[in-house]
Design a protein around this motif. Sequence first.
Motif, short mmCIF file in Angstrom:
data_model
loop_
_atom_site.label_atom_id
_atom_site.label_comp_id
_atom_site.label_asym_id
_atom_site.label_seq_id
_atom_site.Cartn_x
_atom_site.Cartn_y
_atom_site.Cartn_z
N MET A 257 -43.86 -26.03 12.78
CA MET A 257 -44.51 -27.07 12.92
C MET A 257 -45.87 -26.93 13.59
N PRO A 258 -46.90 -26.89 12.68
CA PRO A 258 -48.13 -26.88 13.39
C PRO A 258 -48.42 -27.86 14.56
N LEU A 259 -48.39 -25.91 15.75
CA LEU A 259 -48.76 -27.19 16.42
C LEU A 259 -49.81 -27.39 17.33
N GLY A 260 -50.18 -28.93 16.74
CA GLY A 260 -50.82 -29.95 16.92
C GLY A 260 -49.99 -31.00 16.77
N HIS A 261 -49.25 -30.70 16.41
CA HIS A 261 -48.20 -31.98 16.03
C HIS A 261 -46.76 -31.91 17.27
N ARG A 262 -46.92 -33.34 17.99
CA ARG A 262 -45.57 -33.13 19.31
C ARG A 262 -44.43 -34.17 19.33
N PRO A 263 -43.88 -33.03 18.72
CA PRO A 263 -42.00 -33.10 18.72
C PRO A 263 -42.05 -34.35 19.75
N PRO A 264 -40.69 -35.12 19.58
CA PRO A 264 -39.77 -35.64 20.51
C PRO A 264 -39.84 -35.06 22.23
N GLY A 265 -39.69 -35.91 23.43
CA GLY A 265 -39.37 -34.59 24.37
C GLY A 265 -37.67 -34.07 24.57
N ASP A 266 -37.25 -33.71 23.75
CA ASP A 266 -35.97 -33.31 24.17
C ASP A 266 -36.06 -32.31 22.63
N LEU A 267 -37.24 -31.42 22.20
CA LEU A 267 -37.76 -31.02 21.25
C LEU A 267 -38.91 -29.99 22.42
N THR A 268 -40.18 -28.64 21.77
CA THR A 268 -40.48 -28.39 22.07
C THR A 268 -41.21 -27.51 20.41
N VAL A 269 -42.32 -26.87 20.97
CA VAL A 269 -42.42 -26.40 19.62
C VAL A 269 -43.24 -24.63 20.44
N VAL A 270 -42.62 -23.71 20.30
CA VAL A 270 -42.77 -22.15 20.83
C VAL A 270 -44.05 -21.38 19.41
N PRO A 271 -45.13 -20.98 20.13
CA PRO A 271 -46.09 -20.46 18.99
C PRO A 271 -46.03 -19.39 18.26
#
Length: 288
Positions: free
Chosen positions: A234-248
């Motif tokens: 996922m592009p880092l600028g997107h914000r997933p729901p609280g139970d998920l996270t995005v690691v660069p």
Amino acid sequence: MELRTLRYFVAVAEELHFGRAAARLHMSQPPLSRAVKQLEADVGAVLLVRSAAGVALTPAGSALLDEARALLEQADQARVRVASAAGATAITVGILADSADPDATRLADAYRRRHPGVEVRVRDTDLTDPTCGLRAGLVDVALTRGPFDDAGLTVHRLREDPVGAVLRADDPLARRDHLRLADLADRRWFRFPDGTDPVWQAYWHGGEPREGPVVRGVQECLQAVLWNGTVGLMPLGHRPPGDLTVVPLTDLAPNPVVVAWKDAGPLVRSFAELATAAYQTTGGRRTS
């Protein structure tokens, strides 16, 4: 000077490469070269210097480029006004997610100001068709993401977004500051249906064949991670729901946001021009 020849010249001047310009214009290179040489004969000046290092504009070429752009814009505006007078005009835009993207909002505002009488029809597309219906003739222009098979299409890059791995917040890898694709090699990923553009699939699968649930839309991707613990990008600028996270991810090229079209009518050319201006205001790359 014919408008068509000026368009040829502008394409070469912007690409600084006859091969790329020919591909952008959907023509072969020899007639393009002949057209530019004829234009140089018509204006009585050398416009482009060709060398082993590439193509460069002469001072005369730079001057003509400014004038040519202005003339072509006036011609396009005239066509739009005539079409409006003859009846309602419309353009169909394909959009791949990012509907809340501030750059897209800025583009919509600019397009309405320039073409207040034009109806803009929007076709929202899932992740199985990165051209948003462009190849099928369902849209006139696409505001989308790459990379994808661009044969027969004109594609202009607007911005690049760094990408990360989408993980459950309780995943051990979610505590990392960054990841490499090798860190995810033994994990199940969400993937796209068979028949999806292979260039597109290769990018979003990290360049490797993947096993995991098949998804078609963004929400399906997120739910696959939430329910199954699978991995996706996922592009880092997107914000997933609280139970998920995005690691660069440090070893995956940034993802391009692009505008693409097949047939460049005046409304489409105006859309592409305004898109370039709207997205340039962010510096071409989004980091958060």
